[in-house]
Scaffold this motif. Sequence first.
Motif, PDB file in Angstrom:
ATOM      1  N   ALA A   1     -12.692 -48.967  -1.896  1.00 29.47           N
ATOM      2  CA  ALA A   1     -12.510 -47.538  -2.140  1.00 29.47           C
ATOM      3  C   ALA A   1     -13.866 -46.941  -2.507  1.00 29.47           C
ATOM      4  O   ALA A   1     -14.680 -47.583  -3.178  1.00 29.47           O
ATOM      5  N   PHE A   2     -14.097 -45.723  -2.053  1.00 27.97           N
ATOM      6  CA  PHE A   2     -15.359 -45.038  -2.292  1.00 27.97           C
ATOM      7  C   PHE A   2     -15.087 -43.626  -2.801  1.00 27.97           C
ATOM      8  O   PHE A   2     -14.070 -43.014  -2.470  1.00 27.97           O
ATOM      9  N   GLU A   3     -16.004 -43.139  -3.608  1.00 30.11           N
ATOM     10  CA  GLU A   3     -15.957 -41.740  -4.026  1.00 30.11           C
ATOM     11  C   GLU A   3     -17.212 -41.062  -3.515  1.00 30.11           C
ATOM     12  O   GLU A   3     -18.316 -41.612  -3.639  1.00 30.11           O
ATOM     13  N   PHE A   4     -17.053 -39.890  -2.909  1.00 29.54           N
ATOM     14  CA  PHE A   4     -18.237 -39.158  -2.489  1.00 29.54           C
ATOM     15  C   PHE A   4     -18.080 -37.672  -2.794  1.00 29.54           C
ATOM     16  O   PHE A   4     -16.971 -37.143  -2.833  1.00 29.54           O
ATOM     17  N   GLN A   5     -19.214 -37.040  -3.038  1.00 28.18           N
ATOM     18  CA  GLN A   5     -19.246 -35.634  -3.401  1.00 28.18           C
ATOM     19  C   GLN A   5     -20.184 -34.893  -2.469  1.00 28.18           C
ATOM     20  O   GLN A   5     -21.310 -35.338  -2.209  1.00 28.18           O
ATOM     21  N   ASP A   6     -19.717 -33.758  -1.945  1.00 27.16           N
ATOM     22  CA  ASP A   6     -20.576 -32.900  -1.132  1.00 27.16           C
ATOM     23  C   ASP A   6     -20.233 -31.445  -1.422  1.00 27.16           C
ATOM     24  O   ASP A   6     -19.590 -31.143  -2.438  1.00 27.16           O
ATOM     25  N   LYS A   7     -20.622 -30.537  -0.574  1.00 25.48           N
ATOM     26  CA  LYS A   7     -20.377 -29.117  -0.818  1.00 25.48           C
ATOM     27  C   LYS A   7     -18.892 -28.780  -0.826  1.00 25.48           C
ATOM     28  O   LYS A   7     -18.486 -27.737  -1.331  1.00 25.48           O
ATOM     29  N   GLY A   8     -18.070 -29.655  -0.253  1.00 29.10           N
ATOM     30  CA  GLY A   8     -16.632 -29.395  -0.196  1.00 29.10           C
ATOM     31  C   GLY A   8     -15.871 -29.849  -1.419  1.00 29.10           C
ATOM     32  O   GLY A   8     -14.722 -29.455  -1.624  1.00 29.10           O
ATOM     33  N   GLY A   9     -16.492 -30.697  -2.245  1.00 29.67           N
ATOM     34  CA  GLY A   9     -15.814 -31.197  -3.434  1.00 29.67           C
ATOM     35  C   GLY A   9     -16.025 -32.680  -3.628  1.00 29.67           C
ATOM     36  O   GLY A   9     -16.957 -33.279  -3.068  1.00 29.67           O
ATOM     37  N   VAL A  10     -15.146 -33.292  -4.417  1.00 36.77           N
ATOM     38  CA  VAL A  10     -15.204 -34.729  -4.709  1.00 36.77           C
ATOM     39  C   VAL A  10     -14.041 -35.409  -3.995  1.00 36.77           C
ATOM     40  O   VAL A  10     -12.885 -35.035  -4.192  1.00 36.77           O
ATOM     41  N   TYR A  11     -14.353 -36.402  -3.184  1.00 36.07           N
ATOM     42  CA  TYR A  11     -13.356 -37.062  -2.348  1.00 36.07           C
ATOM     43  C   TYR A  11     -13.236 -38.538  -2.712  1.00 36.07           C
ATOM     44  O   TYR A  11     -14.195 -39.156  -3.186  1.00 36.07           O
ATOM     45  N   GLU A  12     -12.057 -39.092  -2.440  1.00 37.64           N
ATOM     46  CA  GLU A  12     -11.827 -40.528  -2.562  1.00 37.64           C
ATOM     47  C   GLU A  12     -11.464 -41.058  -1.171  1.00 37.64           C
ATOM     48  O   GLU A  12     -10.602 -40.487  -0.493  1.00 37.64           O
ATOM     49  N   LEU A  13     -12.142 -42.104  -0.754  1.00 38.63           N
ATOM     50  CA  LEU A  13     -11.864 -42.745   0.529  1.00 38.63           C
ATOM     51  C   LEU A  13     -11.325 -44.142   0.261  1.00 38.63           C
ATOM     52  O   LEU A  13     -12.003 -44.969  -0.347  1.00 38.63           O
ATOM     53  N   VAL A  14     -10.103 -44.385   0.705  1.00 42.56           N
ATOM     54  CA  VAL A  14      -9.430 -45.664   0.462  1.00 42.56           C
ATOM     55  C   VAL A  14      -9.292 -46.429   1.773  1.00 42.56           C
ATOM     56  O   VAL A  14      -8.801 -45.888   2.764  1.00 42.56           O
ATOM     57  N   LEU A  15      -9.753 -47.675   1.775  1.00 40.14           N
ATOM     58  CA  LEU A  15      -9.575 -48.577   2.911  1.00 40.14           C
ATOM     59  C   LEU A  15      -8.585 -49.648   2.486  1.00 40.14           C
ATOM     60  O   LEU A  15      -8.858 -50.408   1.551  1.00 40.14           O
TER      61      LEU A  15
END
Length: 207
Positions: free
Chosen positions: A47-61
């Motif tokens: 699982a990864f967390e990333f932040q950009d201009k759209g907000g804070v996201y969680e990516l789950v594999l």
Amino acid sequence: MKKYILILLSFSSSFIFSQKIESHRLTKKEISERELENVTDFPIYRAFEFQDKGGVYELVLSENQKTISKKDTLNTKIQAICVINDHGGFLEKWRINDLLEDNLPKETNIWFWTKYCSTKDIDGDGFIDPIIVYGTRTEDGYIRRVKVITVYKNKKYAIRAVECDLDDCRSFKKDQNWNMLPEKIKTHVDQLLAKMRKEQDVLLKNG
């Protein structure tokens, strides 16, 4: 008035440039604290967390982890799900589902190739452009299918390859919408494919 405008412009510029582009892999503790188990049907592999201009996201594999023996764990299905925190819950932005195919030679395992997955802002527009890579293996341990999926503005652009010793059963196809991607992203993916060819026993080509 001019001084006020200059201050406002300076503040706006500072705010724009303060938007962070960050990404990191989550620990098991962080996965549990965020209750990410609730967004997927299978055990979480990464699982990864990333932040950009759209907000804070969680990516789950996640992989369903069908256990064959005490030593080997093989998967028949996978999921990649990207969510954003929305008022205490999760709002799904996109997902990828795949599973083993029944075609011969028989596939026995499907897994995320996390070595080649990434969460980076490739084209420099302030938004992360995730790349998800996964493959399948046959019962003899040979790589059968490879998929490279680029997510740009929440739309998926896929490359699908079938590996085979014989020319007529080998294939390499890009989605029809592939050329809609920015040149920087297409170049980055081409370099990724070249790296995979060099480092792994894959051809990734037609015929």
